[in-house]
Design an enzyme around this catalytic site. Structure first.
Site, PDB file in Angstrom:
ATOM      1  CG  HIS A   1       3.529 -35.706  50.224  1.00  0.00           C
ATOM      2  ND1 HIS A   1       2.245 -35.418  49.803  1.00  0.00           N
ATOM      3  CD2 HIS A   1       4.232 -36.018  49.097  1.00  0.00           C
ATOM      4  CE1 HIS A   1       2.186 -35.526  48.477  1.00  0.00           C
ATOM      5  NE2 HIS A   1       3.367 -35.892  48.027  1.00  0.00           N
TER       6      HIS A   1
ATOM      7  CG  ASP B   1       4.464 -32.038  44.043  1.00  0.00           C
ATOM      8  OD1 ASP B   1       5.695 -32.171  44.059  1.00  0.00           O
ATOM      9  OD2 ASP B   1       3.673 -33.013  44.025  1.00  0.00           O
TER      10      ASP B   1
ATOM     11  CG  HIS C   1       2.100 -36.267  44.298  1.00  0.00           C
ATOM     12  ND1 HIS C   1       3.368 -36.114  43.776  1.00  0.00           N
ATOM     13  CD2 HIS C   1       1.660 -37.480  43.903  1.00  0.00           C
ATOM     14  CE1 HIS C   1       3.691 -37.199  43.086  1.00  0.00           C
ATOM     15  NE2 HIS C   1       2.678 -38.048  43.144  1.00  0.00           N
TER      16      HIS C   1
ATOM     17  CG  ASP D   1       5.511 -34.008  41.096  1.00  0.00           C
ATOM     18  OD1 ASP D   1       4.942 -32.897  41.034  1.00  0.00           O
ATOM     19  OD2 ASP D   1       5.609 -34.659  42.155  1.00  0.00           O
TER      20      ASP D   1
HETATM   21  N1  Q9C Z   1       2.176 -47.013  45.543  1.00  0.00           N
HETATM   22  C1  Q9C Z   1       6.457 -35.856  46.076  1.00  0.00           C
HETATM   23  O1  Q9C Z   1       6.258 -35.633  44.897  1.00  0.00           O
HETATM   24  N2  Q9C Z   1       4.259 -42.713  45.655  1.00  0.00           N
HETATM   25  N3  Q9C Z   1       6.128 -37.016  46.625  1.00  0.00           N
HETATM   26  C2  Q9C Z   1       4.034 -43.915  46.380  1.00  0.00           C
HETATM   27  C3  Q9C Z   1       2.880 -46.070  46.356  1.00  0.00           C
HETATM   28  C4  Q9C Z   1       4.704 -41.645  46.485  1.00  0.00           C
HETATM   29  C5  Q9C Z   1       5.535 -38.048  45.835  1.00  0.00           C
HETATM   30  C6  Q9C Z   1       3.389 -44.954  45.498  1.00  0.00           C
HETATM   31  C7  Q9C Z   1       4.769 -40.354  45.753  1.00  0.00           C
HETATM   32  C8  Q9C Z   1       5.287 -39.261  46.636  1.00  0.00           C
HETATM   33  C9  Q9C Z   1       7.106 -34.852  46.932  1.00  0.00           C
HETATM   34 ZN    ZN Z   2       4.765 -34.669  43.957  1.00  0.00          ZN
END
Ligand code: Q9C
Ligand code: ZN
Length: 651
Positions: A154, A194, A196, A287
């Site tokens: 990210h 991943d 995301h 994940d």
């Molecule tokens: N409502 C990785 O898996 N979530 N990052 C934030 C805010 C962030 C995931 C939720 C998720 C980040 C590397």
């Molecule tokens: Zn992730």
């Protein structure tokens, strides 16, 4: 625990005399020091890499790899993809004396925490991936896995984001291309599995045809983190990089092996053949694994191993895995082990997957192929209807975040609930046909746990929480209270299991064995779910019991399922939750009596100890006792003895 350096023995040959590949592993305990400033819980926790490392050691596979401690990235290498400013801000974190200074910086980024060791860990994470990639590119190693944190994908050129400080994989790719031309790496495939979208990596190679970036991620039309259009399938790159960016954006959660392997077989693998990379870098977040509290997908260790195996057919097997996300400790350890076993090529892959991809998966795959076929001729053919007819139709309920995980986090639950409200509303106004059909049907919902206490059950209808509950219920769309309540006993074994639950905290919750046993009697409170949208309520109770969210295609439990369960006695639903098995206990006034419990296979796991049997918490016992007493079923003493008996007998 052994430090990385101690086990760097190089006996990568196996005792059976077979020759194996030379597999590199990076692990460095120093990266565990990056943590939340005040010790608050966070999914991206130090234990993530510890449990992976311990799993590899216990399984005896790390001993057969070449193990390296981490090494710090150089500023000039980081600056290949990051701005000077960003590198110096991250570097400066270590010299800041006070948490509040770092907190200030963290608060300017999205989903980032920082402590005094964050900087060191970030430099180590990026440097470790660089070092491993270099060794694989040079041929000193065949392949490898960098077990690093913080994750990277990210992180954008000028900002940290989504638990990521530096973009570890992007730094390594640029290092090979720009700093080590003599190694002959001219084309790099970056695969990001991943759950995301790898927004940072996409941005860094947006106009670069030397890097083919492929990301498969939960997208939900821009609603899933990192929200927005970046992960859309129309984002194909620009200028010379046009066509070298491929996004496969899932429209729903619950995607599993079948969905991912379909994306592999019908998009990634044909494109990889055409692109013919010199090396593959894998943004290996786990994940999307089954059980992950943030991902809501269902990829198994077997699924990961098959995806990896298919990638090893390219670039003479030169592949470097770098850990990204993955927040269920057990899932990431098992998935990592499966992957390292594939890297070692030490045994045939075993396992099997659930039947078919989702209908939405085929839709996404077809859209991606259509868009990208302009650049990759192998995607031009239309998929045969025989193929895409093989599908799992999408149930009403989409697995989002299980009620079952101790790793759930208040924020994510609140997040999920706010989505629920919106989507319930959406379903109500836009797609109402199944809800109308089901309104003509009556059922009894039979409860044997905390729902026996009417005020607690009403939380599922009206929303809210009662004393002892740690979590608020969203309630049903139809807020009409139950029309009739009665009690009955059924010949099923009541027991209590699981370590803890989100709603009740530490302690088991109630299940019944779906099979009847005439020696057992379980008290149940039956709520009559009558005309006018009542089966819709049953569905809404079902999804709340299972930590699920509503989708618009069809109900999880419809008229067809009702007929089926009446005929067969019980049917497991592919809900992924703990109460995804609907059991028909008989009929009363010609209305079917339905209850929800675990599957038969879960009962086996309780018996074997794989899932623990646990007495319920005091709050849970009190709620059940209240139900049994107020319902006139038992006295307080009898109720306590009844629960105690069920909780102490072996299964
Ligand atoms: N409502 C990785 O898996 N979530 N990052 C934030 C805010 C962030 C995931 C939720 C998720 C980040 C590397
Ligand atoms: Zn992730």
């Amino acid at each position: 625990m052994a430090m990385a350096g101690e086990s760097s023995n190089n006996n990568y040959g196996d005792c059976d005399g077979k020759s194996h590949r030379k597999v590199g592993l990076v692990y460095d305990e120093t990266m565990c020091k990056h943590d939340t400033p005040n010790g608050e819980d966070h999914p991206e926790c130090p234990d993530r890499i510890r449990v992976i490392w311990e799993k590899l050691q216990l399984a005896g596979v790390s001993q057969r790899c070449v193990v390296f401690g981490g090494s710090k990235a150089e500023d000039k290498h980081l600056q290949l993809v990051h701005t000077k400013d960003h590198v110096s801000v991250v570097k400066s974190l270590s010299t800041k004396k006070k948490d509040y200074r770092r907190n200030r910086i963290a608060s300017q980024w999205n989903s980032i925490y920082l402590n005094g060791s964050s900087s060191e860990a970030a430099f180590l994470a990026a440097g470790s991936v660089v070092e491993l990639a270099e060794k694989v590119a040079e041929g000193e190693l065949d392949c490898g896995y960098a077990i690093v944190r913080p994750p990277g994908h990210h992180a954008e050129p000028d900002e940290a984001m989504g638990f990521c400080l530096f973009n570890n994989v992007a730094v390594a790719a640029s290092y090979l291309l720009d700093e080590r031309p003599e190694l002959g790496v001219k084309k790099i495939l970056i695969v990001d599995w991943d759950v995301h979208h790898g927004n940072g990596t996409q941005k860094m190679f947006w106009k670069d045809p030397r890097v083919l970036f492929f990301s498969v991620h939960r997208h939900e039309h821009g609603g899933f983190y990192p929200a927005g259009d970046d992960g859309d399938h129309n984002m194909v790159g620009e200028g010379p990089g046009e066509g070298f960016n491929i996004n496969v954006p899932w429209e729903q959660g619950r995607c599993g092996d079948a969905d991912y392997l379909a994306a592999w077989d019908h998009i990634l693998i044909p494109v990889a053949k055409e692109f013919n990379p010199d090396i593959i870098l894998l943004s290996a977040g786990f994940d999307a694994a089954i059980g992950d509290p943030l991902g809501g997908c269902r990829v198994t260790p077997y699924g990961y191993s098959v995806m990896l195996k298919k990638l090893m057919e390219f670039a003479q097997g030169k592949i470097v895995l770098a850990l990204e996300g993955g927040y269920n400790l057990d899932s990431i350890a098992k998935s990592s082990l499966a992957c390292v076993q594939v890297l070692l090529e030490d045994k045939p892959i075993q396992g099997s997957s659930e039947a078919y991809p989702f209908e939405s998966t085929w839709r996404v795959i077809q859209a991606v192929r259509k868009k990208l076929s302009a650049y990759w001729p192998s995607l031009a053919d239309v998929l045969s209807s025989n193929l895409i007819d093989q599908k799992t139709s999408t149930p009403i309920i989409v697995f989002s975040s299980s009620d079952s995980e101790t790793e759930d986090y208040a924020d994510d639950i609140l997040d999920q609930m706010s989505r629920l409200n919106i989507e319930n509303h959406h379903v109500d106004t836009v797609s109402t046909s199944w809800r109308r059909d089901l309104s003509k049907v009556d059922v009894w919902y039979a409860s044997f746990g905390s729902n026996m206490w009417k005020p607690r059950f009403l939380c599922y209808i009206l929303g809210g929480q009662v004393e002892g509950m740690k979590k608020v219920c969203v309630g049903s769309m139809d807020k009409t209270p139950p029309k009739q309540i009665m009690w009955e006993s059924f010949p099923h074994r009541l027991f209590f299991g699981r370590e803890s639950s989100v709603t009740w905290g530490v302690g088991g919750v109630a299940f019944i064995n779906p099979l009847t046993n005439l020696n057992d009697q379980t008290h149940m409170c039956l709520y009559r779910i009558t005309l006018s949208n009542r089966l819709e309520q049953f569905n809404d109770v079902l999804f709340q019991e299972n930590g699920l969210k509503v989708d618009s295609d069809s109900p999880l439990f419809g008229l067809d399922t009702l007929q089926l369960v009446e005929k067969k006695g019980s049917i497991p639903l592919a809900s992924g939750g703990w109460y995804g098995n609907i059991v028909c206990l008989g009929k009363e006034c010609d209305i079917p009596i339905l209850t929800m419990t675990c599957t038969l296979s879960a009962v086996e796991k309780f018996k074997s100890g794989e899932i623990p049997l646990r007495p319920p918490s005091e709050a849970y016992v009190n709620t059940m006792v209240r139900g049994l007493v107020e319902g006139g079923r038992l006295s307080e003493e009898e109720a306590k003895a009844y629960i105690d008996n069920a909780a102490s007998k072996p299964l």
